[in-house]
Design an enzyme around this catalytic site. Structure first.
Site, PDB file in Angstrom:
ATOM      1  N   ARG A 176       0.794  -1.468  -0.144  1.00 22.88           N
ATOM      2  CA  ARG A 176       0.133   0.268  -0.619  1.00 22.88           C
ATOM      3  C   ARG A 176       1.048   0.924   0.136  1.00 22.88           C
ATOM      4  NH1 ARG A 176      -5.464   1.352   3.711  1.00 22.88           N
ATOM      5  NH2 ARG A 176      -6.332  -0.134   2.312  1.00 22.88           N
ATOM      6  N   HIS A 233      -7.870   1.022  -6.075  1.00 16.90           N
ATOM      7  CA  HIS A 233      -8.157   0.670  -4.896  1.00 16.90           C
ATOM      8  C   HIS A 233      -8.373  -1.718  -5.259  1.00 16.90           C
ATOM      9  CE1 HIS A 233      -8.125  -1.388  -1.329  1.00 16.90           C
ATOM     10  NE2 HIS A 233      -8.480  -0.447  -0.360  1.00 16.90           N
ATOM     11  N   GLN A 275      -9.701  -3.856  -2.950  1.00 19.87           N
ATOM     12  CA  GLN A 275     -11.639  -3.290  -2.649  1.00 19.87           C
ATOM     13  C   GLN A 275     -12.677  -4.144  -3.482  1.00 19.87           C
ATOM     14  OE1 GLN A 275     -11.923  -1.987   0.441  1.00 19.87           O
ATOM     15  NE2 GLN A 275     -13.892  -2.578  -0.549  1.00 19.87           N
ATOM     16  N   ASP A 302     -17.176   7.488  -0.508  1.00 17.35           N
ATOM     17  CA  ASP A 302     -16.446   7.123  -0.135  1.00 17.35           C
ATOM     18  C   ASP A 302     -15.450   8.121   0.550  1.00 17.35           C
ATOM     19  OD1 ASP A 302     -13.655   6.525   0.421  1.00 17.35           O
ATOM     20  OD2 ASP A 302     -12.970   6.028  -0.740  1.00 17.35           O
ATOM     21  N   CYS A 337     -16.391   1.802   0.452  1.00 14.51           N
ATOM     22  CA  CYS A 337     -15.781   0.515   1.371  1.00 14.51           C
ATOM     23  C   CYS A 337     -15.027   0.606   2.917  1.00 14.51           C
ATOM     24  CB  CYS A 337     -14.363   1.130   0.314  1.00 14.51           C
ATOM     25  SG  CYS A 337     -12.881   2.236   0.726  1.00 14.51           S
ATOM     26  N   ARG A 360     -13.203  -8.821   1.885  1.00 11.88           N
ATOM     27  CA  ARG A 360     -11.641  -8.459   1.390  1.00 11.88           C
ATOM     28  C   ARG A 360     -11.024 -10.089   1.783  1.00 11.88           C
ATOM     29  NH1 ARG A 360     -10.287  -3.033   1.939  1.00 11.88           N
ATOM     30  NH2 ARG A 360      -8.528  -4.270   1.149  1.00 11.88           N
TER      31      ARG A 360
HETATM   32  N1   CP Z   1     -11.061  -0.142   2.805  1.00 17.26           N
HETATM   33  C1   CP Z   1     -10.153  -0.523   2.861  1.00 17.26           C
HETATM   34  O1   CP Z   1      -9.298  -0.352   2.460  1.00 17.26           O
HETATM   35  O2   CP Z   1      -9.327  -0.044   4.572  1.00 17.26           O
HETATM   36  P1   CP Z   1      -8.415   0.235   5.224  1.00 17.26           P
HETATM   37  O3   CP Z   1      -7.484   1.418   4.999  1.00 17.26           O
HETATM   38  O4   CP Z   1      -8.764   0.151   6.659  1.00 17.26           O
HETATM   39  O5   CP Z   1      -7.292  -1.208   4.682  1.00 17.26           O
HETATM   40  N1  NVA Z   2     -10.018   6.993  -1.010  1.00 17.38           N
HETATM   41  C1  NVA Z   2     -10.287   6.253   0.098  1.00 17.38           C
HETATM   42  C2  NVA Z   2     -10.466   5.021  -0.010  1.00 17.38           C
HETATM   43  C3  NVA Z   2      -9.410   3.755   1.973  1.00 17.38           C
HETATM   44  C4  NVA Z   2      -9.759   2.660   1.040  1.00 17.38           C
HETATM   45  C5  NVA Z   2      -8.263   6.294   0.338  1.00 17.38           C
HETATM   46  O1  NVA Z   2      -7.707   5.938  -0.294  1.00 17.38           O
HETATM   47  O2  NVA Z   2      -8.177   6.981   1.315  1.00 17.38           O
END
Ligand code: CP
Ligand code: NVA
Length: 309
Positions: free
Chosen positions: A107, A134, A137, A226, A265, A293
């Site tokens: 990530r 993502h 997700q 989101d 998400c 997930r």
């Molecule tokens: N939805 C998601 O990826 O959550 P986290 O940021 O908690 O991993």
């Molecule tokens: N769009 C959000 C998703 C988090 C899981 C971010 O990137 O922070």
């Protein structure tokens, strides 16, 4: 060309491969519900490294727990723990990790970092979120839609908010799984022309763009939003001001299909992009979505690591 099975983005894999992964996720979930040890040896002896350059609850826990439930091990790494945080190159990090572990989930910020890791690794690399996409997700999200409403192809899914990383991966999924994805986004945070051009050229699925949430959700079988500010966004107040009309509330859900699902998400900012009434209401499947997930990523791990059923 390398034949390593990276899971970098939904648009980088063909529909058949994505469908196979989802079918396996469904089978893995069903077996797990009957017997928690159903696949306890699937990835026995394999190790997954998890690199987090941004915070995470769901991705961290679901990958770690999922890998252990498949009989594997994990190593969790944060930039401060690694020489990557002190200037070791991504390429060198990829070469070294390839000698120790069997796959890496990362990530990070820019998607180019994931691509560079993949370019220098001899093991699978999994995109666990970048500023741009993502994909893990969205595999869980499509799985959740189908679990509740049957095959997603030909259906209508609506997004309201900025065209962020989650929205882009949903757009990729619309093309690969062949459904209509309507995006209601303000011009300031709108859909990149390159994404629309790509979808058109692919010829499957349909992206429909508007700046009016009520137009996007009309008759839609799933409504998604989101956080107004993603982890990498710094213009938090400006975004809140512009995105307030894009909130998913009861009045907006009333314009969707009567049995529409609501997805997010997570993490949610209750009272901002979604009201308590919607996220806790009858349309919401956000907890199933979060759970999936785990199952979807087990299938991704099994595919990447070439595990036989
Ligand atoms: N939805 C998601 O990826 O959550 P986290 O940021 O908690 O991993
Ligand atoms: N769009 C959000 C998703 C988090 C899981 C971010 O990137 O922070």
């Amino acid at each position: 060309m390398s034949n390593v099975r990276h899971f970098l983005d939904v648009d980088r894999l063909d529909s058949q491969t994505l469908r196979r992964i989802l079918d396996r996720a469904v089978a893995i979930k069903a077996a797990f519900k009957k017997d928690r040890n159903a696949h306890a040896d699937l990835l026995a002896g394999q190790t997954l490294a998890l690199i987090f350059e941004k915070p995470s609850t769901r991705t961290r826990v679901s990958f770690e727990v999922g890998m252990r439930q498949l009989g594997g091990n994990v190593v969790v790494l944060k930039p401060d723990d690694m020489q990557l945080g002190r200037g070791e190159t991504i390429g060198d990090t990829a070469r070294v990790l390839s000698r120790f572990v069997d796959a890496v989930m990362v990530r990070t910020t820019g998607e180019e970092r994931v691509h560079e890791l993949a370019a220098h690794a001899s093991i699978p690399i999994i995109n666990g979120l970048t500023d741009q996409t993502h994909p893990c997700q969205i595999m869980a999200d499509v799985m959740t839609f189908e679990e509740h409403r049957g095959p997603i192809n030909g259906r209508v899914v609506a997004w309201t908010g900025d065209c962020n990383n989650v929205a882009v991966s949903w757009a990729h999924a619309a093309v690969r799984f062949d459904f209509e994805f309507r995006l209601a986004c303000p011009a300031r945070y709108g859909v990149p022309q390159a994404l629309l051009d790509w979808a058109k050229a692919e010829g499957t699925g349909r992206l429909v763009v508007t700046d009016r949430p009520e137009e996007a959700v009309r008759g839609a079988e799933c409504v998604i939003t989101d956080a107004w500010a993603s982890m990498h966004n710094t213009d938090v107040d400006e975004r809140a001001a512009i995105l307030t009309p894009y909130q998913v509330n009861e009045a907006l859900m009333d314009r969707a299909h009567p049995d529409a699902l609501f997805m997010h998400c997570l993490p949610a900012h209750r009272g901002e992009e979604v009201t308590d009434g919607v996220i806790d209401g009858r349309h919401s499947v956000v907890w199933d979505e979060a759970e999936n997930r785990l199952h979807a990523q087990k299938a991704i791990l099994a595919w990447c690591m070439g595990a036989k059923a």
